[in-house]
Design a protein around this motif. Structure first.
Motif, PDB file in Angstrom:
ATOM      1  N   TYR A 148      -7.272   6.380  -2.151  1.00 22.46           N
ATOM      2  CA  TYR A 148      -7.895   6.811  -0.893  1.00 22.46           C
ATOM      3  C   TYR A 148      -8.315   8.262  -1.039  1.00 22.46           C
ATOM      4  O   TYR A 148      -7.697   9.045  -1.768  1.00 22.46           O
ATOM      5  CB  TYR A 148      -6.882   6.689   0.254  1.00 22.46           C
ATOM      6  CG  TYR A 148      -7.363   7.219   1.593  1.00 22.46           C
ATOM      7  CD1 TYR A 148      -8.091   6.412   2.466  1.00 22.46           C
ATOM      8  CD2 TYR A 148      -7.076   8.528   1.978  1.00 22.46           C
ATOM      9  CE1 TYR A 148      -8.517   6.902   3.696  1.00 22.46           C
ATOM     10  CE2 TYR A 148      -7.499   9.019   3.212  1.00 22.46           C
ATOM     11  CZ  TYR A 148      -8.222   8.199   4.058  1.00 22.46           C
ATOM     12  OH  TYR A 148      -8.649   8.683   5.269  1.00 22.46           O
ATOM     13  N   SER A 149      -9.402   8.614  -0.362  1.00 28.00           N
ATOM     14  CA  SER A 149      -9.837  10.011  -0.354  1.00 28.00           C
ATOM     15  C   SER A 149     -10.544  10.305   0.952  1.00 28.00           C
ATOM     16  O   SER A 149     -11.228   9.452   1.515  1.00 28.00           O
ATOM     17  CB  SER A 149     -10.774  10.288  -1.529  1.00 28.00           C
ATOM     18  OG  SER A 149     -11.223  11.630  -1.488  1.00 28.00           O
ATOM     19  N   ASP A 150     -10.365  11.530   1.437  1.00 25.34           N
ATOM     20  CA  ASP A 150     -11.050  11.987   2.637  1.00 25.34           C
ATOM     21  C   ASP A 150     -11.702  13.327   2.308  1.00 25.34           C
ATOM     22  O   ASP A 150     -11.771  13.733   1.147  1.00 25.34           O
ATOM     23  CB  ASP A 150     -10.063  12.103   3.797  1.00 25.34           C
ATOM     24  CG  ASP A 150     -10.746  11.988   5.156  1.00 25.34           C
ATOM     25  OD1 ASP A 150     -11.983  12.142   5.212  1.00 25.34           O
ATOM     26  OD2 ASP A 150     -10.062  11.753   6.153  1.00 25.34           O
ATOM     27  N   GLN A 191       6.540   5.314  -1.999  1.00 22.62           N
ATOM     28  CA  GLN A 191       6.898   4.199  -2.856  1.00 22.62           C
ATOM     29  C   GLN A 191       5.985   3.005  -2.601  1.00 22.62           C
ATOM     30  O   GLN A 191       5.788   2.149  -3.465  1.00 22.62           O
ATOM     31  CB  GLN A 191       8.359   3.804  -2.608  1.00 22.62           C
ATOM     32  CG  GLN A 191       9.350   4.887  -3.012  1.00 22.62           C
ATOM     33  CD  GLN A 191      10.752   4.563  -2.566  1.00 22.62           C
ATOM     34  OE1 GLN A 191      10.945   3.900  -1.544  1.00 22.62           O
ATOM     35  NE2 GLN A 191      11.751   5.026  -3.313  1.00 22.62           N
ATOM     36  N   GLU A 192       5.445   2.970  -1.393  1.00 24.94           N
ATOM     37  CA  GLU A 192       4.551   1.875  -0.995  1.00 24.94           C
ATOM     38  C   GLU A 192       3.599   2.421   0.062  1.00 24.94           C
ATOM     39  O   GLU A 192       3.988   3.236   0.894  1.00 24.94           O
ATOM     40  CB  GLU A 192       5.372   0.721  -0.407  1.00 24.94           C
ATOM     41  CG  GLU A 192       4.550  -0.459   0.058  1.00 24.94           C
ATOM     42  CD  GLU A 192       5.425  -1.528   0.702  1.00 24.94           C
ATOM     43  OE1 GLU A 192       5.042  -2.019   1.783  1.00 24.94           O
ATOM     44  OE2 GLU A 192       6.489  -1.845   0.132  1.00 24.94           O
ATOM     45  N   ALA A 193       2.329   2.007   0.008  1.00 19.27           N
ATOM     46  CA  ALA A 193       1.355   2.541   0.965  1.00 19.27           C
ATOM     47  C   ALA A 193       0.211   1.555   1.162  1.00 19.27           C
ATOM     48  O   ALA A 193      -0.039   0.694   0.306  1.00 19.27           O
ATOM     49  CB  ALA A 193       0.802   3.877   0.474  1.00 19.27           C
ATOM     50  N   VAL A 194      -0.445   1.664   2.305  1.00 19.58           N
ATOM     51  CA  VAL A 194      -1.653   0.879   2.583  1.00 19.58           C
ATOM     52  C   VAL A 194      -2.720   1.823   3.129  1.00 19.58           C
ATOM     53  O   VAL A 194      -2.428   2.763   3.863  1.00 19.58           O
ATOM     54  CB  VAL A 194      -1.399  -0.271   3.585  1.00 19.58           C
ATOM     55  CG1 VAL A 194      -0.466  -1.295   3.003  1.00 19.58           C
ATOM     56  CG2 VAL A 194      -0.857   0.260   4.905  1.00 19.58           C
ATOM     57  N   TYR A 195      -3.971   1.535   2.755  1.00 18.70           N
ATOM     58  CA  TYR A 195      -5.114   2.338   3.199  1.00 18.70           C
ATOM     59  C   TYR A 195      -6.150   1.376   3.757  1.00 18.70           C
ATOM     60  O   TYR A 195      -6.698   0.541   3.025  1.00 18.70           O
ATOM     61  CB  TYR A 195      -5.678   3.135   2.024  1.00 18.70           C
ATOM     62  CG  TYR A 195      -4.639   4.007   1.363  1.00 18.70           C
ATOM     63  CD1 TYR A 195      -4.375   5.286   1.832  1.00 18.70           C
ATOM     64  CD2 TYR A 195      -3.892   3.522   0.286  1.00 18.70           C
ATOM     65  CE1 TYR A 195      -3.402   6.078   1.243  1.00 18.70           C
ATOM     66  CE2 TYR A 195      -2.916   4.306  -0.312  1.00 18.70           C
ATOM     67  CZ  TYR A 195      -2.676   5.579   0.177  1.00 18.70           C
ATOM     68  OH  TYR A 195      -1.709   6.356  -0.414  1.00 18.70           O
ATOM     69  N   LEU A 196      -6.414   1.478   5.050  1.00 16.74           N
ATOM     70  CA  LEU A 196      -7.194   0.461   5.739  1.00 16.74           C
ATOM     71  C   LEU A 196      -8.590   0.925   6.152  1.00 16.74           C
ATOM     72  O   LEU A 196      -9.510   0.114   6.249  1.00 16.74           O
ATOM     73  CB  LEU A 196      -6.442  -0.025   6.984  1.00 16.74           C
ATOM     74  CG  LEU A 196      -5.054  -0.605   6.720  1.00 16.74           C
ATOM     75  CD1 LEU A 196      -4.337  -0.878   8.030  1.00 16.74           C
ATOM     76  CD2 LEU A 196      -5.161  -1.887   5.903  1.00 16.74           C
ATOM     77  N   ALA A 197      -8.756   2.209   6.433  1.00 12.48           N
ATOM     78  CA  ALA A 197     -10.025   2.724   6.934  1.00 12.48           C
ATOM     79  C   ALA A 197      -9.958   4.246   6.864  1.00 12.48           C
ATOM     80  O   ALA A 197      -8.866   4.810   6.664  1.00 12.48           O
ATOM     81  CB  ALA A 197     -10.269   2.264   8.372  1.00 12.48           C
ATOM     82  N   PRO A 198     -11.086   4.912   7.042  1.00  9.58           N
ATOM     83  CA  PRO A 198     -11.021   6.376   7.085  1.00  9.58           C
ATOM     84  C   PRO A 198     -10.043   6.860   8.156  1.00  9.58           C
ATOM     85  O   PRO A 198     -10.112   6.438   9.302  1.00  9.58           O
ATOM     86  CB  PRO A 198     -12.466   6.770   7.433  1.00  9.58           C
ATOM     87  CG  PRO A 198     -13.297   5.653   6.878  1.00  9.58           C
ATOM     88  CD  PRO A 198     -12.477   4.419   7.094  1.00  9.58           C
TER      89      PRO A 198
END
Length: 291
Positions: A166-168, A197-204
Motif C-alpha cells: 500500500y502507498s499514499d 503481523q497481519e494487515a489488510v488494505y482495502l482502499a485509499p
C-alpha cells in the motif's frame, strides 16, 4: 480519470512536469510531446522550510507550535496551487442562476432565506476573468512540489527485493524494513509507524493491521472505531459495512451549524486500480487501470 491521480498502463494524454517525465523515461515510458510551458528553475523557500520543519520536529505532536509549523509548511505549497482567477459572488433572487449560466460557469448556488441565493460564478470568456493584481499563485511551483514527491516515492516503491502492499501521498507499507537511510526525523525521511503481523488494505486511507499487543485501523471520514476483524470481512467481494456517523452542515442564512447523524458505508473501491479476486471471491491484489 475521475480527477484522481492514478497509475495506468496503455496510452493516454495528460499534463506532466519534466521531473515526472524524466523519471518515467527511466522506467521505460515513451512520450509524444504536444506542447509545453517553460518555468525558470531555482531553489526557493529553503530557509523558510528548514525553519518551520525544525520547530515541527522538536515540538510535541499535540502542541500549538507543532500545529502552526505544520500548517505553515503545508499552506505554503497549497497557496501556490490556488486558482488565480477569482470567483464572483452575488446575492440575487432565486432563479437568476439560470440566466447567468448562459454566459458564465456557475460554481455554486447556496439557497438563502427570503427567496434569495448566494451565487458563485466566473465568466466563460477568458478576457473577463477577474485576476487579482496582488494574488500570489504559481501552478509551476505547486506542480513541481507534488511531482517531486511522487518521484521520490516512486524510487521507494520500486526498490528491488521488496513487496509493496500500500502507498499514499507520503506513506508506504512493505513486507520488510527499509534501509535505515530512508528512516528518521530529517526532511525527506520516513517514520516507522507500525510493524504488523497481519494487515489488510482495502482502499485509499482505509486499511488496518494487528500485532500481539494492539490493532490499528484507519478509515478516513469515519469517527466511530472499526475493529480489525470487521475490516477483514470486506475482503469478500460485494460485502460492505455500515456505521452511524455524524456530519456537520452549515446554514449561512441562519448563521448556524447542524450536526446530523448519517450512515457511513464501507466497501472496497476500484477508483484508482482494478481489483483482483481469487476463486473464492476474496480480494487479493490490484493492477493498473488500462487506458
Amino acid at each position: 480519470f475521475n480527477n484522481k491521480t492514478i497509475a495506468p498502463v496503455g496510452s493516454w494524454s495528460g499534463v506532466y512536469t519534466s521531473i515526472e517525465i524524466n523519471r518515467a523515461l527511466e522506467l521505460g515510458y515513451t512520450f509524444k510531446y504536444i506542447k509545453g510551458v517553460y518555468f525558470n528553475s531555482e531553489i526557493i523557500f529553503k530557509d523558510y522550510v528548514e525553519f518551520y520543519y525544525e520547530i515541527k520536529k522538536n515540538s510535541d505532536k499535540y502542541s500549538s507550535s507543532y500545529t502552526m509549523s505544520k500548517l505553515s509548511l503545508n499552506s505554503l505549497y497549497g497557496k501556490f496551487g490556488t486558482n488565480p482567477y477569482l470567483n464572483q459572488h452575488i446575492i440575487a433572487s432565486t432563479g437568476l442562476s439560470l440566466q447567468l449560466i448562459e454566459k458564465n460557469i456557475i460554481v455554486d448556488v447556496l439557497p438563502l432565506s427570503n427567496d434569495k441565493e448566494l451565487i458563485s460564478f466566473f465568466s466563460n470568456e477568458e478576457s473577463e476573468f477577474e485576476l487579482h493584481p496582488n494574488f500570489l499563485s504559481s501552478v509551476g511551483v505547486a506542480a513541481a512540489i507534488t511531482a517531486g514527491s511522487r518521484v521520490y516515492m516512486s524510487y521507494i516503491k520500486n526498490l528491488e527485493g521488496y513487496t509493496l502492499y500500500y502507498s499514499d501521498t507520503d506513506s508506504i507499507d512493505l513486507d520488510k524494513p527499509l534501509d535505515p537511510k530512508y528512516v528518521g526525523n530529517e526532511l525527506g525521511q520516513l517514520k516507522l509507524e507500525h510493524i504488523f503481523q497481519e494487515a489488510v488494505y482495502l482502499a485509499p486511507k482505509m486499511y488496518g493491521g494487528k500485532t500481539d499487543a494492539y490493532e490499528y485501523v484507519k478509515v478516513k471520514g469515519l469517527k466511530n472505531p472499526v475493529s480489525y476483524e470487521d475490516l477483514k470481512t470486506l475482503l469478500k467481494k460485494g460485502s460492505y459495512l455500515t456505521y452511524p456517523n455524524s456530519k456537520w452542515y452549515k446554514n449561512i442564512s441562519e448563521g448556524s451549524i447542524l450536526i446530523k447523524d448519517e450512515i457511513h458505508t464501507l466497501s472496497i473501491t476500484d477508483s484508482k486500480r482494478q481489483l483482483i479476486f481469487d476463486s473464492n471471491n476474496i480480494f487479493v491484489d490490484t493492477k493498473p487501470i488500462s487506458l
